[in-house]
Structures are given as C-alpha cells and as structure tokens.
Enzyme design. Sequence first.
Site, mmCIF file in Angstrom:
data_model
loop_
_atom_site.group_PDB
_atom_site.id
_atom_site.type_symbol
_atom_site.label_atom_id
_atom_site.label_comp_id
_atom_site.label_asym_id
_atom_site.label_seq_id
_atom_site.Cartn_x
_atom_site.Cartn_y
_atom_site.Cartn_z
ATOM 1 N N ASP A 1 -11.451 3.082 3.745
ATOM 2 C CA ASP A 1 -11.543 1.402 3.713
ATOM 3 C C ASP A 1 -13.220 1.425 3.567
ATOM 4 O OD1 ASP A 1 -9.967 -0.565 3.830
ATOM 5 O OD2 ASP A 1 -9.531 -0.646 5.925
ATOM 6 N N GLN B 1 -5.227 -1.155 9.781
ATOM 7 C CA GLN B 1 -4.968 -2.656 9.209
ATOM 8 C C GLN B 1 -5.686 -3.560 10.158
ATOM 9 O OE1 GLN B 1 -4.049 -3.159 6.442
ATOM 10 N NE2 GLN B 1 -4.619 -5.250 6.440
ATOM 11 N N LYS C 1 0.780 -0.993 -0.036
ATOM 12 C CA LYS C 1 0.058 -0.052 -0.031
ATOM 13 C C LYS C 1 0.823 1.184 0.155
ATOM 14 C CE LYS C 1 -3.872 -1.944 2.492
ATOM 15 N NZ LYS C 1 -4.799 -1.934 3.861
#
Length: 289
Positions: free
Chosen positions: A118, A95, A51
């Site tokens: 997200d 995460q 990422k």
Amino acid sequence: MNIDGKLTAKILRVQLAAEVTELKARYNIQPSLTVIIVADDPASHVYVKNKVKQTQEIGMISNNIKLPSETTENHLLSLLKQLNNDDSVHGILVQLPLPKHIDESAIISAISPDKDVDGFHAMNSGRLFNGEAGALVPCTPQGCVLLAKQHLGEDLSGLHAVVIGRSNIVGKPVAMLLLQENCTVTISHSKTKNLPAMCKQADILIAAVGIANFVKADWVKTGATVIDVGINRISTQEGTTKLVGDVDYDAVFNKCGAITPVPGGVGPMTIACLLKNTLAAAKNSIQLP
C-alpha cells in the site's frame, strides 16, 4: 477527451503478467500478495474480491485472510509478524477501514516496509520524500501520474501541477511523485485562499478532496489535464444513486484537454499499481532492479 483508466490498467496488467512469467522462469519466484480484511464491510469485500481476481489473472499468488469484526489488535499484530517473517509472502495489505477498536496507524507500522504494497508505512513515505529507489509508493498517486502521462506523454517537465488535498494517502505522495517528474507543484486544501484562481493556473489538476462535483468549470484552465480521484455516491432525481467524482465532469469536459471519468478512471489504476508494487517487492526480495 476521456482518459481511459480501464484500458491503461489493462495494458499495465499485461506488462506485469509478462514480467511475472519471466520472474518465475528465470528465478523460480512467484510474487505473492496477502490481503487481510477485518469485519464485513460490503464495499471492502467487493474491492478485495477484485484485487484477488486480478492478482491471480496475471500469475501471482493471492491469499485472502478474512477475520471477524471482534478480532483484537494483538491478534492482528501477531498475524502480521508471522507474515513479515514468511519469505514466500512478498506483499501484505490490510484493507482499510478497520474496526474502531483497532489502531490503524499501529497496524500500518507493523507491516514490514519491504512488504508494504500500500506504500503507507512511514519508512516508505520517507523514501518517497527523499527520492530513493526501491520505495513502495501509494497506489492511487502512482495511477494518477501514469494517467497524466497517458495524455501528456512521458515528459512532464516544467508543467504546473496543482493538487487539491493534502492527505497522506493521495495529496502528499502524488505531489512528491510530480516533483520527481520535474513539475512545479502547488498543494492546495480547504484553507487555501482563492482556491479557484489557484486551480486555474494548473496544467495538471489533481482533485482529491472527497466532495462531489467540487471543482467547477471556471476553476479549470482551457486545455488542462484533470485527474479526478474522488469517489462520491449521490442521489439522483430518479430516486437512485450514482458515483461521481470531485470534479463537475459534465461542465468541465468541454473545457479541459482531458479528464478521467468516475467510475473508470483512477479506480482501475489503483489495483493495477498494487500489483505493480507486489512485483517490485518480489524483485526487491532477491535484490533485482
């Protein structure tokens, strides 16, 4: 045929990089993504590393905050409050999974919906359900729809999409996105009666159940487009391991019209759509369409 997720993701990143350059030139804004990782899960660290790398490659600012496994929930909540109030931070991602002593739902709810790249916050879920513009949509479902369009074209109107799985991360949001594309959508799951017959009706079949090789060839209509979200590690006869999807790829390949491979299908698109959400959050911060 294979639907090449790596190539599609690369094309999307090139488009995003051009938009990032224009945003910096015209408005002096450089999209910024902050990723928080708690503990030392090796798979999570590899994923976060990818990422960070791709974020920087397209000209965005990438901040990676690593926290020890003993980090308290209150400490993480305090950090999120700081990031929510920092105008230079456009996207925030925590995460998952988190250590067991931290409530994931509380952490997701603490992220500002405007920075929730997200797309998991309840407010963004509601915006997606209502079809509102500006919603930050979960990345994997976005990628699924883009990959289906790569094979079928931009107009998916009237096609019957069957989604196997009803999770908040993939199943439900991808169903909402397909409804917005004017598909007829069926959500199926572990309690669905005669699941193979249901799947065989699908023009677009999305498999997101987390069971290796679950979908068999006789479940798939000839010529259907199959999007395989599963990532399962299995043992081989040679004593090694390999990644496979939720679809029995070898059996289905010659029957379907197109299929995403695992790896190299949905996975690369998930990160590309994360960058897409970060750019959208940066634009939203100055009320750009």
